[in-house]
Design an enzyme around this catalytic site. Structure first.
Site, PDB file in Angstrom:
ATOM      1  N   ARG A   1       4.666  -8.297  -0.218  1.00 50.34           N
ATOM      2  CA  ARG A   1       4.174  -7.351  -1.207  1.00 50.34           C
ATOM      3  C   ARG A   1       5.168  -6.185  -1.204  1.00 50.34           C
ATOM      4  O   ARG A   1       5.368  -5.533  -0.191  1.00 50.34           O
ATOM      5  CB  ARG A   1       2.760  -6.869  -0.876  1.00 50.34           C
ATOM      6  CG  ARG A   1       1.705  -7.945  -1.116  1.00 50.34           C
ATOM      7  CD  ARG A   1       0.320  -7.453  -0.779  1.00 50.34           C
ATOM      8  NE  ARG A   1       0.173  -7.225   0.665  1.00 50.34           N
ATOM      9  CZ  ARG A   1      -0.908  -6.678   1.228  1.00 50.34           C
ATOM     10  NH1 ARG A   1      -1.913  -6.277   0.473  1.00 50.34           N
ATOM     11  NH2 ARG A   1      -0.967  -6.520   2.532  1.00 50.34           N
TER      12      ARG A   1
ATOM     13  N   HIS B   1      -3.155  -1.266  -5.312  1.00 49.04           N
ATOM     14  CA  HIS B   1      -3.135  -0.284  -4.220  1.00 49.04           C
ATOM     15  C   HIS B   1      -2.069   0.766  -4.501  1.00 49.04           C
ATOM     16  O   HIS B   1      -1.106   0.938  -3.760  1.00 49.04           O
ATOM     17  CB  HIS B   1      -2.914  -0.920  -2.860  1.00 49.04           C
ATOM     18  CG  HIS B   1      -3.423  -0.028  -1.770  1.00 49.04           C
ATOM     19  ND1 HIS B   1      -4.450  -0.375  -0.943  1.00 49.04           N
ATOM     20  CD2 HIS B   1      -3.070   1.235  -1.410  1.00 49.04           C
ATOM     21  CE1 HIS B   1      -4.706   0.619  -0.110  1.00 49.04           C
ATOM     22  NE2 HIS B   1      -3.869   1.616  -0.389  1.00 49.04           N
TER      23      HIS B   1
ATOM     24  N   ASP C   1       0.830  -1.212   0.000  1.00 46.34           N
ATOM     25  CA  ASP C   1       0.000   0.000   0.000  1.00 46.34           C
ATOM     26  C   ASP C   1       0.865   1.263   0.000  1.00 46.34           C
ATOM     27  O   ASP C   1       0.666   2.172   0.816  1.00 46.34           O
ATOM     28  CB  ASP C   1      -0.938   0.016   1.214  1.00 46.34           C
ATOM     29  CG  ASP C   1      -1.620  -1.316   1.456  1.00 46.34           C
ATOM     30  OD1 ASP C   1      -2.010  -1.967   0.468  1.00 46.34           O
ATOM     31  OD2 ASP C   1      -1.757  -1.715   2.628  1.00 46.34           O
TER      32      ASP C   1
ATOM     33  N   GLU D   1     -11.259  -0.817  -3.873  1.00 43.77           N
ATOM     34  CA  GLU D   1     -10.520  -0.230  -2.755  1.00 43.77           C
ATOM     35  C   GLU D   1      -9.289   0.497  -3.282  1.00 43.77           C
ATOM     36  O   GLU D   1      -9.015   0.512  -4.480  1.00 43.77           O
ATOM     37  CB  GLU D   1     -10.107  -1.304  -1.745  1.00 43.77           C
ATOM     38  CG  GLU D   1      -9.106  -2.320  -2.285  1.00 43.77           C
ATOM     39  CD  GLU D   1      -8.730  -3.401  -1.276  1.00 43.77           C
ATOM     40  OE1 GLU D   1      -9.471  -3.588  -0.290  1.00 43.77           O
ATOM     41  OE2 GLU D   1      -7.693  -4.067  -1.483  1.00 43.77           O
TER      42      GLU D   1
ATOM     43  N   ASN E   1     -17.400  -6.490  -0.445  1.00 40.10           N
ATOM     44  CA  ASN E   1     -16.641  -6.020   0.709  1.00 40.10           C
ATOM     45  C   ASN E   1     -16.560  -4.507   0.810  1.00 40.10           C
ATOM     46  O   ASN E   1     -16.597  -3.948   1.901  1.00 40.10           O
ATOM     47  CB  ASN E   1     -15.223  -6.589   0.658  1.00 40.10           C
ATOM     48  CG  ASN E   1     -15.197  -8.081   0.868  1.00 40.10           C
ATOM     49  OD1 ASN E   1     -15.947  -8.808   0.225  1.00 40.10           O
ATOM     50  ND2 ASN E   1     -14.340  -8.552   1.752  1.00 40.10           N
TER      51      ASN E   1
END
Length: 316
Positions: free
Chosen positions: A292, A258, A14, A194, A157
């Site tokens: 990640r 993200h 992120d 998201e 979600n």
């Protein structure tokens, strides 16, 4: 032969990079322990990996923001620094979701790595449901808040919402729904919209976002509006029916998404900042997998002025 990209910073998901008027790049991201807000800064993007890491806030042991500190972003709004992030009260799951809510801390220090930060304040959207991944942007002197949230009655979600901000730590008005996870590539594993990121270029407001489960299915979509449109009117926004950035299976870069945007040292070249994995065989709980990594590459534009992101493994 095209050189394959390697991570800019390993084990940081992120990622968010802000280039400030003081000439520094400021970097923050989710850390593998999900227990703090961490900043670093450097004069160049290439120097960020080795820059000093400063934890400006640690989660408490108990309370409403004591678990799973996710997706921080650092913004300079109206003369002060703000870090927007999501946190959960416990690891209990309700209705299949963690119980994250969105918070903000701030400092008026010139250097945010040295500032005293306020205690977290919750950003109230009027919906007491799972929410996360807030970002902000200013357009025509109005500060806006864009985020992901679960809305009861809508499958999935999280959806994307926008609202004007009264102050940098409070929204004004009702949330406006921008997009829901409805397409096949948004609903693999999980139904998700998201991680919004805003890019204002070529007469348009672009918002990229991520969809599907956070494995190799994770990918990016985009919506856009004309810069003179009413950004709080859902009809102003158009949604791409296809992903604009996705796994490169041939070159083993998986689940890119993200993202955020920054600008290169030349002050002109837009840069796409994103996380991705270099393998798919995740052992154990994917939530606690640290691999990640932060990647970065230039953004190109097509003849119509739309951003083109190419492959997550290559500069072009």
């Amino acid at each position: 032969m095209t050189e394959l990209l390697t991570p800019l910073i390993e084990q940081r998901a992120d990622p968010y990079i802000h280039k400030h008027t003081d000439g520094y790049y400021y970097f923050t991201a989710s850390v593998p322990a999900y227990d703090r807000l961490e900043l670093r800064r450097a004069k160049t993007i290439a120097e960020l990996p080795d820059a000093e890491r400063v934890a400006v806030w640690h989660k408490p042991d108990t309370g409403p923001f004591s678990e799973l500190i996710w997706a921080p972003e650092i913004h300079f709004n109206q003369g002060a620094w703000y870090i927007y992030f999501a946190a959960a009260p416990t690891r209990e799951i309700k209705d299949g979701l963690f119980q994250h809510r969105m918070y903000v801390v701030s400092t008026d220090a010139a250097n945010p790595l040295e500032g005293e930060w306020t205690e977290p304040k919750q950003i109230d959207t009027g919906m007491d449901t799972f929410c996360l991944d807030a970002t902000t942007f200013t357009h025509k002197d109005q500060l806006y808040y864009v985020w992901a949230q679960k809305q009861n009655g809508i499958p999935g979600n999280s959806n994307l919402y926008i609202a004007p901000m009264d102050t940098p730590d409070a929204i004004a008005g009702e949330p406006v729904l921008l997009t829901i996870p409805e397409l096949e590539w948004e609903t693999r594993g999980f139904m998700v919209n998201e991680g919004p990121a805003v890019l204002i270029r070529n007469g348009r407001i672009f918002i990229t976002y991520s969809g599907s489960a956070t494995d190799e299915n994770y990918c990016m979509g985009i919506i856009w509006a004309d810069q003179d449109a009413d950004l709080l009117d859902p009809k102003s926004w158009t949604k791409s029916q296809k992903p604009v950035f996705q796994s490169d299976m041939d070159n083993a870069i998986y689940g890119p998404g993200h993202n955020s945007f920054t600008v290169a040292e030349d002050g002109k070249t837009d840069m796409l900042v994103y996380h991705a994995r270099t393998y798919t065989e995740i052992e154990g709980d994917p939530l606690w997998n640290p691999d990640r990594h932060t990647f970065i590459k230039p953004v190109k534009y097509d003849a119509d002025g739309f951003p083109v992101f190419g492959k997550p493994s290559m500069l072009d």
